[in-house]
Write an enzyme that holds these catalytic residues in place. Structure first.
Site, PDB file in Angstrom:
ATOM      1  CG  LEU A  42      -1.879  -1.228   1.298  1.00  0.00           C
ATOM      2  CD1 LEU A  42      -2.798  -1.111   2.520  1.00  0.00           C
ATOM      3  CD2 LEU A  42      -2.713  -1.393   0.032  1.00  0.00           C
ATOM      4  CG  HIS A  46      -3.041   1.174  -2.346  1.00  0.00           C
ATOM      5  ND1 HIS A  46      -1.687   1.015  -2.492  1.00  0.00           N
ATOM      6  CD2 HIS A  46      -3.620   0.397  -3.301  1.00  0.00           C
ATOM      7  CE1 HIS A  46      -1.448   0.164  -3.481  1.00  0.00           C
ATOM      8  NE2 HIS A  46      -2.603  -0.221  -3.990  1.00  0.00           N
ATOM      9  CD  GLN A 162      -8.141  -2.505 -11.623  1.00  0.00           C
ATOM     10  OE1 GLN A 162      -7.429  -3.479 -11.799  1.00  0.00           O
ATOM     11  NE2 GLN A 162      -7.971  -1.680 -10.606  1.00  0.00           N
TER      12      GLN A 162
HETATM   13  P1  AMP Z   1      -3.422  -2.279  -6.854  1.00  0.00           P
HETATM   14  O1  AMP Z   1      -3.042  -2.636  -5.454  1.00  0.00           O
HETATM   15  O2  AMP Z   1      -2.304  -1.799  -7.695  1.00  0.00           O
HETATM   16  O3  AMP Z   1      -4.266  -3.352  -7.509  1.00  0.00           O
HETATM   17  O4  AMP Z   1      -4.382  -1.028  -6.715  1.00  0.00           O
HETATM   18  C1  AMP Z   1      -5.503  -1.082  -5.916  1.00  0.00           C
HETATM   19  C2  AMP Z   1      -6.362   0.122  -6.208  1.00  0.00           C
HETATM   20  O5  AMP Z   1      -5.629   1.308  -5.930  1.00  0.00           O
HETATM   21  C3  AMP Z   1      -6.786   0.193  -7.671  1.00  0.00           C
HETATM   22  O6  AMP Z   1      -8.125   0.623  -7.746  1.00  0.00           O
HETATM   23  C4  AMP Z   1      -5.846   1.218  -8.225  1.00  0.00           C
HETATM   24  O7  AMP Z   1      -6.357   1.901  -9.344  1.00  0.00           O
HETATM   25  C5  AMP Z   1      -5.687   2.155  -7.047  1.00  0.00           C
HETATM   26  N1  AMP Z   1      -4.460   2.931  -7.179  1.00  0.00           N
HETATM   27  C6  AMP Z   1      -3.216   2.459  -7.388  1.00  0.00           C
HETATM   28  N2  AMP Z   1      -2.336   3.477  -7.510  1.00  0.00           N
HETATM   29  C7  AMP Z   1      -3.053   4.617  -7.394  1.00  0.00           C
HETATM   30  C8  AMP Z   1      -2.736   6.006  -7.441  1.00  0.00           C
HETATM   31  N3  AMP Z   1      -1.485   6.440  -7.634  1.00  0.00           N
HETATM   32  N4  AMP Z   1      -3.726   6.898  -7.272  1.00  0.00           N
HETATM   33  C9  AMP Z   1      -5.000   6.492  -7.076  1.00  0.00           C
HETATM   34  N5  AMP Z   1      -5.364   5.189  -7.014  1.00  0.00           N
HETATM   35  C10 AMP Z   1      -4.413   4.267  -7.175  1.00  0.00           C
END
Ligand code: AMP
Length: 288
Positions: A42, A46, A162
């Protein structure tokens, strides 16, 4: 008193004509549940999702699951970072009530025979380069939604395709959830924060903000009146090509709902790109 004759098919009436909305309302629980699905490792991106869920909900659930189904055979499933203890602390600090961090066996107790394919929306951009990725994402997210049954689920705009895939899945399958998109959180130099940024060595990290710079150049061209997609792409590509560490995977201008490439810009559009820097794949997108 109940009379048998009333059951005759020609006289049978439903108790009341109800809509899907009425059914949802009748099943509504008192507590508003917000779900933030993640793969862990995280970071501030996140955290923004968890904080948004905290504002909107009475119960905040964060799921942490590195989903094998969404990784291709040569992708980074095994080396994906899994700092669970640190993640739990971040969840707690941001006000999560519950962290659901299941094992692979818990999520996939049997060899999976059922999948969610959101066609068309999954076709281009990342979908073209990561076969099966969005099928894995949509399938696991539907499982998580079924487990947690949240009122709202939160996804980052950083993963624009996504988000579009999940929105369409929820609509098509009438999943009783509101999908909320949260703006991309960036480093001071513009790089979109990602768990994968930690794979970058110092030289690669220094080069990485070129991705956002290129997308911003495209947005600037649109702001100054350019509507020709080829010319808008040209400006962004020139910036990416100026960075020797970058290998371009795709750079596309698409409609924001179905993620279809546009040939001219006449309404809402987003520009999205994926690049490789060394062994690290980075994606980003901006609104046009
Ligand atoms: P992940 O753990 O990479 O699967 O991401 C989990 C959630 O966090 C997904 O909905 C991502 O789009 C979101 N997320 C990841 N990086 C960012 C970011 N820099 N800004 C906003 N949301 C993010």
């Amino acid at each position: 008193m109940y009379e048998r004759s009333e059951c005759k098919p020609d006289r049978a009436q439903p108790v009341k004509e109800v809509t899907v909305k009425d059914v949802r309302k009748a099943l509504d629980t008192a507590k508003k549940i917000g779900l933030v699905p993640t793969m862990g490792a995280l970071h501030a991106g996140h955290e923004a999702l968890i904080q948004r869920a905290r504002k909107d909900s009475e119960v905040v659930v964060v799921s942490i699951f590195v989903n094998p189904l969404q990784f291709g055979p040569n992708e980074d499933y095994t080396r994906y970072p899994r700092p669970l203890q640190r993640d739990l602390e971040i969840c707690e600090r941001n006000g999560a009530d519950l962290v659901f961090a299941p094992s692979v066996e818990e999520m996939y107790p049997l060899p999976e025979l059922t999948f969610v394919d959101v066609t068309r929306v999954s076709e281009h951009l990342c979908g073209a380069f990561r076969p099966g990725h969005f099928r894995g994402v949509a399938t696991v997210v539907l499982k998580l939604l079924n487990i947690v049954q949240p009122d709202r689920a939160y996804f980052g705009e950083k993963d624009m395709q996504q988000l579009a895939v999940i929105r369409r899945m929820a609509q098509d399958l009438i999943v009783p959830v509101e999908i909320i998109g949260v703006p991309t959180v960036r480093e001071a130099d513009g790089l979109a924060i990602s768990s994968r940024n930690q794979y970058l060595n110092p030289a690669e990290r220094k080069a990485a903000p070129v991705l956002h710079r290129a997308l911003q150049e495209a947005a600037a061209r649109i702001r100054s009146g350019e509507r020709d997609v080829a010319k808008v792409r040209e400006g962004a590509l020139a910036i990416l090509n100026g960075e020797p560490l970058v290998r371009l995977e795709y750079l596309e201008i698409v409609d924001p709902i179905e993620m279809q490439p546009l040939s001219a810009i006449s309404g809402p559009a987003r520009i999205a790109a994926a690049i490789w820097i060394g062994n690290t794949r980075l994606i980003d997108n901006v609104e046009l």
